[in-house]
Design an enzyme around this catalytic site. Sequence first.
Site, PDB file in Angstrom:
ATOM      1  N   ASP A  52      -4.875  -1.249  11.234  1.00 15.73           N
ATOM      2  CA  ASP A  52      -3.530  -1.813  11.403  1.00 15.73           C
ATOM      3  C   ASP A  52      -2.720  -1.661  10.111  1.00 15.73           C
ATOM      4  O   ASP A  52      -1.541  -2.010  10.066  1.00 15.73           O
ATOM      5  CB  ASP A  52      -3.573  -3.271  11.899  1.00 15.73           C
ATOM      6  CG  ASP A  52      -4.260  -4.216  10.943  1.00 15.73           C
ATOM      7  OD1 ASP A  52      -4.797  -3.765   9.917  1.00 15.73           O
ATOM      8  OD2 ASP A  52      -4.254  -5.440  11.232  1.00 15.73           O
ATOM      9  N   SER A  53      -3.365  -1.066   9.071  1.00 10.30           N
ATOM     10  CA  SER A  53      -2.611  -0.647   7.881  1.00 10.30           C
ATOM     11  C   SER A  53      -1.500   0.318   8.276  1.00 10.30           C
ATOM     12  O   SER A  53      -0.575   0.546   7.492  1.00 10.30           O
ATOM     13  CB  SER A  53      -3.550   0.030   6.872  1.00 10.30           C
ATOM     14  OG  SER A  53      -4.335   1.028   7.488  1.00 10.30           O
ATOM     15  N   ASP A  91      -8.623  -1.120  15.008  1.00  9.47           N
ATOM     16  CA  ASP A  91      -8.364  -2.515  14.630  1.00  9.47           C
ATOM     17  C   ASP A  91      -7.780  -3.311  15.791  1.00  9.47           C
ATOM     18  O   ASP A  91      -6.909  -2.822  16.516  1.00  9.47           O
ATOM     19  CB  ASP A  91      -7.338  -2.560  13.488  1.00  9.47           C
ATOM     20  CG  ASP A  91      -7.982  -2.775  12.133  1.00  9.47           C
ATOM     21  OD1 ASP A  91      -9.120  -3.293  12.070  1.00  9.47           O
ATOM     22  OD2 ASP A  91      -7.338  -2.416  11.128  1.00  9.47           O
ATOM     23  N   LYS A 120     -12.578  -3.471  15.411  1.00 12.70           N
ATOM     24  CA  LYS A 120     -12.746  -4.264  14.193  1.00 12.70           C
ATOM     25  C   LYS A 120     -11.826  -5.467  14.264  1.00 12.70           C
ATOM     26  O   LYS A 120     -10.665  -5.334  14.678  1.00 12.70           O
ATOM     27  CB  LYS A 120     -12.422  -3.415  12.958  1.00 12.70           C
ATOM     28  CG  LYS A 120     -12.472  -4.207  11.647  1.00 12.70           C
ATOM     29  CD  LYS A 120     -12.506  -3.306  10.430  1.00 12.70           C
ATOM     30  CE  LYS A 120     -11.176  -2.742  10.006  1.00 12.70           C
ATOM     31  NZ  LYS A 120     -10.169  -3.754   9.632  1.00 12.70           N
ATOM     32  N   GLU A 122     -10.668  -9.181  12.085  1.00  9.65           N
ATOM     33  CA  GLU A 122     -10.725  -9.947  10.841  1.00  9.65           C
ATOM     34  C   GLU A 122     -11.175 -11.371  11.130  1.00  9.65           C
ATOM     35  O   GLU A 122     -10.740 -11.969  12.117  1.00  9.65           O
ATOM     36  CB  GLU A 122      -9.335  -9.982  10.180  1.00  9.65           C
ATOM     37  CG  GLU A 122      -8.868  -8.616   9.712  1.00  9.65           C
ATOM     38  CD  GLU A 122      -7.514  -8.648   8.995  1.00  9.65           C
ATOM     39  OE1 GLU A 122      -7.013  -9.745   8.680  1.00  9.65           O
ATOM     40  OE2 GLU A 122      -6.965  -7.553   8.762  1.00  9.65           O
ATOM     41  N   GLU A 189     -13.770  -6.353   2.344  1.00  9.06           N
ATOM     42  CA  GLU A 189     -12.582  -5.876   1.619  1.00  9.06           C
ATOM     43  C   GLU A 189     -12.339  -6.749   0.393  1.00  9.06           C
ATOM     44  O   GLU A 189     -12.225  -7.977   0.509  1.00  9.06           O
ATOM     45  CB  GLU A 189     -11.354  -5.881   2.544  1.00  9.06           C
ATOM     46  CG  GLU A 189     -10.088  -5.444   1.805  1.00  9.06           C
ATOM     47  CD  GLU A 189      -8.902  -5.127   2.714  1.00  9.06           C
ATOM     48  OE1 GLU A 189      -9.052  -5.154   3.956  1.00  9.06           O
ATOM     49  OE2 GLU A 189      -7.819  -4.856   2.162  1.00  9.06           O
TER      50      GLU A 189
HETATM   51  O1  KIV Z   1      -6.249  -1.568   8.417  1.00  8.05           O
HETATM   52  C1  KIV Z   1      -6.963  -0.952   7.617  1.00  8.05           C
HETATM   53  O2  KIV Z   1      -6.695   0.171   7.201  1.00  8.05           O
HETATM   54  C2  KIV Z   1      -8.177  -1.608   7.174  1.00  8.05           C
HETATM   55  C3  KIV Z   1      -8.865  -1.026   5.979  1.00  8.05           C
HETATM   56  C4  KIV Z   1      -8.228  -1.553   4.751  1.00  8.05           C
HETATM   57  C5  KIV Z   1     -10.322  -1.251   5.998  1.00  8.05           C
HETATM   58  O3  KIV Z   1      -8.588  -2.600   7.711  1.00  8.05           O
END
Ligand code: KIV
Length: 272
Positions: A52-53, A91, A120, A122, A189
Amino acid sequence: MSSQDSSASQVTISTLLRAKQAGEKFACLTAYDASFARILDKAEIDVILVGDSLGMVVQGRATTVPVSMDDMVYHSRLVARGCERALLMADMPFMSFASPAEAATNAARLMQEGGAHMVKLEGGAIQLSTVEYLSDRGVPVCAHLGLQPQSIHQLGGYRVQGREDAAARAMLEDAARLEQAGAATLLLECVPSQLAAEISAAASVPVIGIGAGPACDGQILVLYDMLGIAPGKRLRFSHDFLADTGSVAAAVAAYAAAVKGGSFPTPEHGFE
Ligand code: KIV
């Protein structure tokens, strides 16, 4: 991961597990579209994360919070088209896993519409029931511990997590409980290198690190950071591989070789 393991066959969670057990490092990067995914896949990046970056590096937003499920499904689908060998992780965006049932609906979208092999999310102990619910239903989950950018407004800044004794103990405990709940992998992280080493040694599942020192089983960076094209200041835990090599393909190949060969990250990329 050895060259035998890193052949053209599809990387699965079993491949990563075998690499951990053999003490071989694996390399991960983010991607958001088919062209970059194809380059990463050819360079034998083992895990491609549709992070989600993308909210920050693709959409130009200040945080990852506004990223939607539709954004994640769209970009996952693009990446899946460029991805033959790598394990594709996607994500779960902010609030898309507020309850186990909501998480299941949204994880199914990432897998069915987006082509993801793993999702993934959080969160520490608060996500135990969700991790268990998903993994019981056949969804491989990576549990993201340490700095959790979706909580930025609560945290008040991007800071290393787990420096105080109590926080370190809590993270160690959370990692063990998440594994017990069924997490297939863990991601750390911005965690002190020593703590990340302890979590990696204690975990039976593969542990991926970013800003978490050299001892994690796998390493990940945001693609635009390691190409030196992300806005903002250079991150201490990243490295501009494009500046070293002169082409995107060579930069990605150099990163993969450095991670698998153990020369990246160095202790200087980590935190105390
Ligand atoms: O969203 C992302 O790119 C991430 C990485 C920083 C691991 O979660």
